[in-house]
Scaffold this motif. Structure first.
Motif, PDB file in Angstrom:
ATOM      1  N   THR A  98      54.615  90.397  61.022  1.00 47.74           N
ATOM      2  CA  THR A  98      53.385  89.519  60.005  1.00 47.74           C
ATOM      3  C   THR A  98      54.033  88.616  60.142  1.00 47.74           C
TER       4      THR A  98
ATOM      5  N   THR B 280      53.881  85.688  62.912  1.00 46.23           N
ATOM      6  CA  THR B 280      52.308  84.913  63.569  1.00 46.23           C
ATOM      7  C   THR B 280      52.713  84.253  61.806  1.00 46.23           C
ATOM      8  N   ALA B 281      52.486  84.622  60.493  1.00 43.51           N
ATOM      9  CA  ALA B 281      51.962  83.744  59.779  1.00 43.51           C
ATOM     10  C   ALA B 281      52.884  82.630  59.878  1.00 43.51           C
ATOM     11  N   SER B 282      54.357  82.214  60.145  1.00 44.14           N
ATOM     12  CA  SER B 282      54.796  81.142  60.351  1.00 44.14           C
ATOM     13  C   SER B 282      54.400  80.510  61.713  1.00 44.14           C
TER      14      SER B 282
ATOM     15  N   VAL C  14      51.137  79.877  62.239  1.00 45.32           N
ATOM     16  CA  VAL C  14      49.790  79.400  61.281  1.00 45.32           C
ATOM     17  C   VAL C  14      50.337  78.333  60.580  1.00 45.32           C
ATOM     18  N   PHE C  15      50.791  78.535  59.969  1.00 47.43           N
ATOM     19  CA  PHE C  15      51.636  77.588  58.488  1.00 47.43           C
ATOM     20  C   PHE C  15      51.738  76.112  59.438  1.00 47.43           C
TER      21      PHE C  15
END
Length: 402
Positions: free
Chosen positions: A95, A98-100, A102-103
């Motif tokens: 998680t 993936t968030a990094s 996207v960032f």
């Protein structure tokens, strides 16, 4: 007026519908769930760092594991994971990765003044998740390259906004965890931003020294890790190394000649980056292409050099697709990425052996494409540049189609 560019950008930069966001969310969620179910410890590479943190907490040297290739700061950063149950880490890490990513994609878009709500933002990230194999590989491995993939776009965004010291701090923090972004400090040298350079160098030095003091083997990085990286004699690591210095000997080229060739290519890449910086032009393209060229030059010679390193530069270049003369407008850019399409394979090669060859082709062709773009742009005179010379504040970019 380039009406074709305006028309294309006008469609891509309009707000994405909920269908696009739903598709993107579903793909990213499915990736996280699949990795969480299949891989314990947050991925193989993340597990190595977590084991190093556990060794430190138990009074042992993290560098006893020769596959731990990070600076001491990574040990400290991995301590929270070492204290959590494995059942939590196996979901937390994919998680977070993936968030990094996207960032980082969001920051890359803002460098070029592209809205996060645009169709290009949603569909571009969807294309990376579905059509660029290193994206999923990075999530599966939980490799800490993701820190660099998020930090570099943020740092370049700060540079475009004139916040050089803050950019240096971001680069320094990323290097303190993993020294992958070390070549980018040359950008501060090109720009003569000495305070930013000092920030990028002092932060990892201070963190590493502070953590090393309380380690059982404070010199382990220099006595164990560096020799391992320079020799590159691990059969498992060599299987996935993508630099020409590692791949050419597998094709029969003497190791000395392969290393020399890689060094010459890397030096040429640094020269191309310097030439691109001195040429001026749009601030966003100038900063991104210079940084991307510096990173690709390092990947050509570094040991090891993996496919997921490409996520540090490819999203940055892809986000600038709407800029005049962008690297992504050149056919060789897309040909370079062809071997990274999921399902692409080469005949007559064993599956375990094809990865390094494919990644090497992508790396070399992409480096050549960016270098050629840097040299071509470097042919323009500074008087024709549409941004100020080094040291002046950047000119804001405006886009009507938001």
């Amino acid at each position: 007026m380039n009406t074709g560019k305006v028309a294309v950008n006008g469609w891509w930069l309009r707000p994405a519908t909920w269908h696009a966001w739903a598709a993107l969310g579903l793909v990213l969620l499915a990736t996280v769930v699949r990795v969480g179910l299949r891989h314990s410890g947050g991925g193989m590479d993340n597990a190595i760092v977590v084991r190093a943190a556990e060794a430190w907490l138990e009074g042992r040297s993290p560098y006893a594991d020769r596959h731990f290739l990070y600076l001491p700061g990574a040990v400290l950063a991995a301590v929270p994971q070492a204290l959590l149950p494995e059942s939590v880490v196996r979901w937390l890490m994919p998680t977070g990765v993936t968030a990094s990513l996207v960032f980082g994609w969001g920051c890359a878009l803002r460098i070029h003044a592209v809205s996060w709500r645009s169709r290009f933002a949603a569909l571009g990230l969807l294309a990376l998740a579905l059509g660029f194999a290193p994206f999923v590989h990075l999530v599966e491995l939980g490799n800490w390259t993701v820190a660099s993939a998020a930090a570099l776009p943020l740092a370049l965004l700060l540079v475009c906004r004139g916040k050089w010291v803050a950019a240096g701090l971001v680069i320094g923090a990323a290097v303190a965890v993993k020294p992958l972004l070390a070549p980018v400090v040359l950008l501060f040298v090109f720009a003569r931003r000495w305070r930013a350079l000092g920030s990028a160098v002092l932060v990892p030095a201070a963190v590493s020294a502070g953590v090393a003091v309380v380690m059982p083997d404070p010199a382990g990085f220099f006595t164990r890790t560096l020799p391992f990286l320079l020799r590159g004699d691990d059969s498992f690591v060599r299987l996935y190394e993508a630099s020409p210095a590692a791949v050419l000997p597998r094709l029969g080229v003497p190791q000395g000649a392969a290393t020399l060739l890689a060094l010459v290519a890397a030096a040429a890449g640094v020269w191309c980056a310097w030439r691109r910086w001195g040429s001026g032009g749009a601030q966003s393209a100038r900063v991104v292409e210079t940084a991307a060229m510096l990173m690709l030059a390092a990947f050509l010679v570094s040991r090891p050099s993996y496919d997921h390193y490409l996520l540090v530069v490819v999203p940055l270049l892809l986000a600038g697709a709407g800029e005049p003369g962008a690297v992504t407008l050149r056919p060789w850019f897309w040909l370079a990425l062809l071997p990274q399409v999921p399902g692409f394979d080469w005949p007559w090669l064993e599956p375990g052996a094809t990865r390094a060859y494919r990644d090497c082709v992508t790396l070399c062709v992409l480096a050549f494409t960016v270098a050629r773009s840097c040299v071509r742009t470097g042919g323009t005179t500074p008087e024709k540049a549409d941004t100020p010379v080094v040291g002046e504040a950047p000119v804001p970019v405006s886009r009507a189609a938001f």
